[in-house]
Design a protein around this motif. Structure first.
Motif, mmCIF file in Angstrom:
data_model
loop_
_atom_site.group_PDB
_atom_site.id
_atom_site.type_symbol
_atom_site.label_atom_id
_atom_site.label_comp_id
_atom_site.label_asym_id
_atom_site.label_seq_id
_atom_site.Cartn_x
_atom_site.Cartn_y
_atom_site.Cartn_z
ATOM 1 N N LEU A 124 0.805 -1.217 0.000
ATOM 2 C CA LEU A 124 0.000 0.000 0.000
ATOM 3 C C LEU A 124 0.841 1.271 0.000
ATOM 4 C CD1 LEU A 124 -2.829 -0.873 2.568
ATOM 5 C CD2 LEU A 124 -3.028 -0.763 0.086
ATOM 6 N N GLY A 125 2.135 1.150 0.299
ATOM 7 C CA GLY A 125 2.951 2.342 0.473
ATOM 8 C C GLY A 125 2.548 3.116 1.713
ATOM 9 N N SER A 126 2.096 2.402 2.743
ATOM 10 C CA SER A 126 1.555 3.027 3.946
ATOM 11 C C SER A 126 2.657 3.635 4.806
ATOM 12 C CB SER A 126 0.791 1.982 4.768
ATOM 13 O OG SER A 126 0.367 2.533 5.997
ATOM 14 N N ALA A 127 2.349 4.788 5.396
ATOM 15 C CA ALA A 127 3.285 5.433 6.311
ATOM 16 C C ALA A 127 3.225 4.835 7.703
ATOM 17 C CB ALA A 127 2.991 6.929 6.383
ATOM 18 N N TRP A 128 2.188 4.052 7.976
ATOM 19 C CA TRP A 128 2.114 3.426 9.296
ATOM 20 C C TRP A 128 1.365 2.097 9.243
ATOM 21 C CZ3 TRP A 128 -0.626 8.425 9.441
ATOM 22 C CH2 TRP A 128 -2.010 8.323 9.360
ATOM 23 N N LEU A 129 1.632 1.282 10.267
ATOM 24 C CA LEU A 129 0.870 0.064 10.532
ATOM 25 C C LEU A 129 0.151 0.271 11.848
ATOM 26 C CD1 LEU A 129 0.027 -2.926 10.339
ATOM 27 C CD2 LEU A 129 2.196 -3.516 11.434
ATOM 28 N N ASN A 130 -1.164 0.383 11.791
ATOM 29 C CA ASN A 130 -1.966 0.504 13.000
ATOM 30 C C ASN A 130 -2.431 -0.883 13.420
ATOM 31 O OD1 ASN A 130 -3.779 1.207 15.034
ATOM 32 N ND2 ASN A 130 -5.415 1.708 13.599
ATOM 33 N N HIS A 131 -2.213 -1.217 14.680
ATOM 34 C CA HIS A 131 -2.693 -2.495 15.201
ATOM 35 C C HIS A 131 -3.269 -2.282 16.583
ATOM 36 C CE1 HIS A 131 -3.071 -6.752 16.034
ATOM 37 N NE2 HIS A 131 -2.621 -7.033 14.835
ATOM 38 N N GLU A 132 -4.431 -2.885 16.809
ATOM 39 C CA GLU A 132 -5.079 -2.794 18.111
ATOM 40 C C GLU A 132 -4.170 -3.401 19.180
ATOM 41 O OE1 GLU A 132 -9.024 -1.273 19.114
ATOM 42 O OE2 GLU A 132 -8.377 -1.917 17.122
ATOM 43 N N CYS A 133 -4.036 -2.693 20.297
ATOM 44 C CA CYS A 133 -3.291 -3.234 21.435
ATOM 45 C C CYS A 133 -4.251 -4.132 22.217
ATOM 46 C CB CYS A 133 -2.747 -2.107 22.303
ATOM 47 S SG CYS A 133 -1.665 -2.686 23.618
ATOM 48 N N ALA A 134 -4.530 -5.280 21.630
ATOM 49 C CA ALA A 134 -5.558 -6.181 22.151
ATOM 50 C C ALA A 134 -5.344 -7.552 21.513
ATOM 51 C CB ALA A 134 -6.948 -5.648 21.815
ATOM 52 N N THR A 135 -6.170 -8.489 21.869
ATOM 53 C CA THR A 135 -6.059 -9.829 21.297
ATOM 54 C C THR A 135 -7.443 -10.438 21.113
ATOM 55 O OG1 THR A 135 -4.972 -11.986 21.521
ATOM 56 C CG2 THR A 135 -5.921 -11.030 23.511
ATOM 57 N N LYS A 136 -7.517 -11.429 20.240
ATOM 58 C CA LYS A 136 -8.714 -12.263 20.100
ATOM 59 C C LYS A 136 -8.384 -13.722 20.401
ATOM 60 C CE LYS A 136 -10.791 -9.235 16.599
ATOM 61 N NZ LYS A 136 -11.308 -9.133 15.200
ATOM 62 N N HIS A 137 -7.167 -13.968 20.847
ATOM 63 C CA HIS A 137 -6.773 -15.337 21.175
ATOM 64 C C HIS A 137 -5.778 -15.301 22.328
ATOM 65 C CE1 HIS A 137 -6.097 -19.631 20.321
ATOM 66 N NE2 HIS A 137 -4.858 -19.379 20.725
ATOM 67 N N VAL B 189 -21.759 -23.054 22.472
ATOM 68 C CA VAL B 189 -20.999 -22.058 23.233
ATOM 69 C C VAL B 189 -20.141 -22.752 24.284
ATOM 70 C CG1 VAL B 189 -21.130 -20.021 24.706
ATOM 71 C CG2 VAL B 189 -22.766 -20.315 22.825
ATOM 72 N N ALA B 190 -20.749 -23.657 25.053
ATOM 73 C CA ALA B 190 -19.979 -24.401 26.064
ATOM 74 C C ALA B 190 -18.906 -25.252 25.393
ATOM 75 C CB ALA B 190 -20.920 -25.266 26.896
ATOM 76 N N TYR B 191 -19.229 -25.852 24.249
ATOM 77 C CA TYR B 191 -18.257 -26.664 23.528
ATOM 78 C C TYR B 191 -17.070 -25.813 23.082
ATOM 79 C CZ TYR B 191 -16.244 -29.660 19.912
ATOM 80 O OH TYR B 191 -15.379 -30.409 19.158
ATOM 81 N N TRP B 192 -17.344 -24.599 22.593
ATOM 82 C CA TRP B 192 -16.286 -23.711 22.095
ATOM 83 C C TRP B 192 -15.228 -23.460 23.162
ATOM 84 C CZ3 TRP B 192 -15.831 -21.245 17.257
ATOM 85 C CH2 TRP B 192 -14.850 -20.244 17.178
ATOM 86 N N PHE B 193 -15.687 -23.285 24.407
ATOM 87 C CA PHE B 193 -14.759 -22.969 25.492
ATOM 88 C C PHE B 193 -14.460 -24.183 26.379
ATOM 89 C CE2 PHE B 193 -16.654 -18.720 24.627
ATOM 90 C CZ PHE B 193 -15.475 -18.070 24.268
ATOM 91 N N ASP B 194 -14.781 -25.369 25.874
ATOM 92 C CA ASP B 194 -14.570 -26.566 26.691
ATOM 93 C C ASP B 194 -13.103 -26.868 26.926
ATOM 94 O OD1 ASP B 194 -15.493 -29.034 28.007
ATOM 95 O OD2 ASP B 194 -14.554 -30.031 26.289
ATOM 96 N N ARG B 195 -12.263 -26.566 25.937
ATOM 97 C CA ARG B 195 -10.829 -26.858 26.062
ATOM 98 C C ARG B 195 -10.041 -25.906 25.177
ATOM 99 N NH1 ARG B 195 -13.442 -30.689 23.115
ATOM 100 N NH2 ARG B 195 -12.748 -31.070 20.955
ATOM 101 N N PRO B 196 -8.787 -25.643 25.544
ATOM 102 C CA PRO B 196 -7.967 -24.745 24.718
ATOM 103 C C PRO B 196 -7.611 -25.399 23.391
ATOM 104 C CG PRO B 196 -6.659 -25.672 26.504
ATOM 105 C CD PRO B 196 -8.079 -26.088 26.753
ATOM 106 N N VAL B 197 -7.574 -24.592 22.350
ATOM 107 C CA VAL B 197 -7.195 -25.052 21.017
ATOM 108 C C VAL B 197 -6.136 -24.082 20.489
ATOM 109 C CG1 VAL B 197 -7.957 -25.598 18.683
ATOM 110 C CG2 VAL B 197 -9.497 -25.995 20.628
ATOM 111 N N PRO B 198 -4.859 -24.429 20.570
ATOM 112 C CA PRO B 198 -3.807 -23.510 20.125
ATOM 113 C C PRO B 198 -3.937 -23.205 18.633
ATOM 114 C CG PRO B 198 -2.895 -25.299 21.443
ATOM 115 C CD PRO B 198 -4.317 -25.660 21.147
ATOM 116 N N LEU B 199 -3.532 -21.996 18.253
ATOM 117 C CA LEU B 199 -3.520 -21.620 16.844
ATOM 118 C C LEU B 199 -2.307 -22.230 16.153
ATOM 119 C CD1 LEU B 199 -4.427 -17.803 16.879
ATOM 120 C CD2 LEU B 199 -5.907 -19.722 16.289
#
Length: 489
Positions: free
Chosen positions: A111-124, A431-441
């Motif tokens: 893109l020829g971008s002058a910056w990379l903006n990234h949320e100081c947060a996580t989804k995993h 929903v309970a199944y989703w959080f039943d156990r950790p699943v590494p990326l």
């Protein structure tokens, strides 16, 4: 220690000053998604209204889609990254994170971008995936991890720039929103000052996110919004703010009574890009723009991904009319000089012991956020912690996120869902199944494909006789998703 703090700050501050001089003024812009709404049509609509953006900040997309934007949009382009979870202590040892950062650097170059903006947060975190952002733990130890990971991202951007003989893009961290709760032991402004005194990064201040901090940190119980903003800005490293975002706020779709009275006499709004921008955010923005410490602002953008085009054009026209001349007086409140930045005690080095400690804290965070464990420890009981509305997050927001956000299961799997009903399987059990156990990326984070894979696994366990239908629908969705993300143009 005081001498080390001053030396560290001087080094970071001087390096930031050198880098920011190479970033051109971008002016008023739009932070947009490549796919929705149609970008070419949106630009035509803006020109027809005789309002033009000075730049576009593009959300993460495939290289092919980014190249198409580059060829169509004859203006400055910047990049809003996603997927490099820089709050996490294991990031630098994780090949997925390393690959993500190098891919983002390639997108910035494209893109020829002058910056990379990234949320100081996580989804995993700790093997648990979420659909929307979770802010960092606001602790000194967590800030040290963020600083180290941010420095790594900047090194990769610098390497990319050297290879192509161009000016390096600047890493920007965006202060994330709060969604009903916050955990930590230090104030949020102090967290970001600790990071910026360690690494020469810039910041993105999102005005809607700032409103959610007022709403969900408990500050609204003690002071007026105007007082809160004034106090926050005096402590926040405003001299590092390179871009400001303004987006919508709205009650979450899962809230059955969005207009109900709340304990704080304020609506239960959260960050919502598709929603209209309430007037209170522009009042807050005026207060930010009048602050003398705001010396390095390069871009002021409406975040409009997922918003209806007609509303985007209307809001941007009013936005441009109100802020077109803002740079004429920026950072010159009362005609006086900018205040000297406040300093904080330097962060500790990121040792293996510190990483292990932060890893344990984030493992607890994941369990608490997923509703599998009760809040415990100083991050959840003292300091800036505010968990009064954590039950709302667990009862409404999180189930909606898994069942509906990023793809409604009923719409994604209509035949499967009908078959599950015939076999007396309640899809909300997912929903309970989703959080039943950790699943590494093991590959780049993508909530949509994660949902496909996990739902098919769920069906295979609770209703094996429906597995074939679920697999077929998932494969159809996967092919359509791949096609949508690699357009033929």
């Amino acid at each position: 220690m005081a001498e080390n703090t001053r030396s560290q700050h001087a080094s970071s501050s001087g390096e930031f000053a050198r880098r920011i001089r190479a970033v051109p003024l971008h002016g008023l812009g739009l932070s947009v998604d490549v796919y929705q709404p149609d970008l070419a049509s949106l630009l035509v609509s803006l020109r027809e209204r005789q309002v033009c953006a000075g730049y576009l900040e593009i959300f993460r997309a495939s290289p092919r889609a980014l190249a198409a934007v580059r060829s169509q949009a004859h203006m400055l382009l910047t990049y809003h990254g996603e997927g490099a979870w820089l709050t996490q202590p294991e990031a630098l040892e994780d090949p997925v994170f390393q690959n993500e950062v190098r891919e983002l650097a390639g997108h910035v170059e494209l893109l020829g971008s002058a910056w990379l903006n990234h949320e100081c947060a996580t989804k995993h975190m700790a093997g648990y995936s979420f659909g929307t952002y979770l802010p960092p733990l606001y602790t000194r130890e967590s800030a040290a991890v963020v600083a180290e990971n941010t420095a790594y991202i900047q090194r990769i951007l610098d390497e990319q720039a050297r290879a192509s003989a161009r000016t390096p893009a600047l890493t920007l961290l965006e202060m994330p929103p709060l969604t009903y709760f916050v955990a930590g032991t230090i104030p949020i402004p102090t967290f970001f000052r600790l990071v910026t005194e360690t690494v020469p990064c810039g910041l993105v201040l999102d005005i809607g996110h700032l409103w959610t901090v007022y709403r969900y940190s408990g500050a609204c119980r003690a002071v007026s919004l105007q007082e809160f903003v004034a106090d926050f800005l005096d402590e926040f490293p405003l001299e590092r703010v390179v871009q400001i975002h303004v987006a919508g706020l709205a009650a979450h779709p899962s809230d059955p009574f969005p207009d109900r009275p709340t304990p704080y006499s304020l609506p239960a709004w959260i960050d919502a890009h598709a929603a209209p921008i309430p007037g209170v955010l522009f009042e807050m923005l005026d207060q930010v723009l009048a602050h003398a410490a705001l010396q390095n602002l390069k871009g002021l953008a409406l975040e409009v991904d997922t918003k209806q085009p007609a509303l985007i054009v209307d809001e941007f026209e009013r936005f441009a009319g109100r802020y077109a001349n803002v740079w004429d007086s920026l950072g010159a409140a009362d005609g006086g000089p900018a205040p000297a930045p406040r300093h904080v005690e330097a962060l500790a080095a990121v040792s293996p012991d510190l990483k292990r400690s932060v890893s344990r804290a984030y493992a607890d965070y994941a369990q608490i956020a997923a509703g599998r464990s009760q809040p415990k420890g100083p991050e959840w009981t003292t300091g800036v912690a505010c968990i009064d509305e954590l039950p709302s997050y667990h009862a409404r927001y999180l189930p909606y996120e898994i069942l509906h956000w990023g793809g409604d299961l009923q719409n994604m799997f209509p035949r499967t869902m009908e078959s599950l009903r015939l076999h007396a399987v309640d899809s909300s059990d997912f929903v309970a199944y989703w959080f039943d156990r950790p699943v590494p990326l093991t590959e780049p984070y993508d909530f949509f494909t994660l949902k496909l894979d996990r739902f098919v696994q769920f069906v295979s366990e609770v209703a094996p006789q429906v597995f074939g239908i679920a697999s077929q629908e998932a494969e159809e969705l996967r092919r359509a998703y791949e096609f949508a993300n690699e357009p033929s143009r």
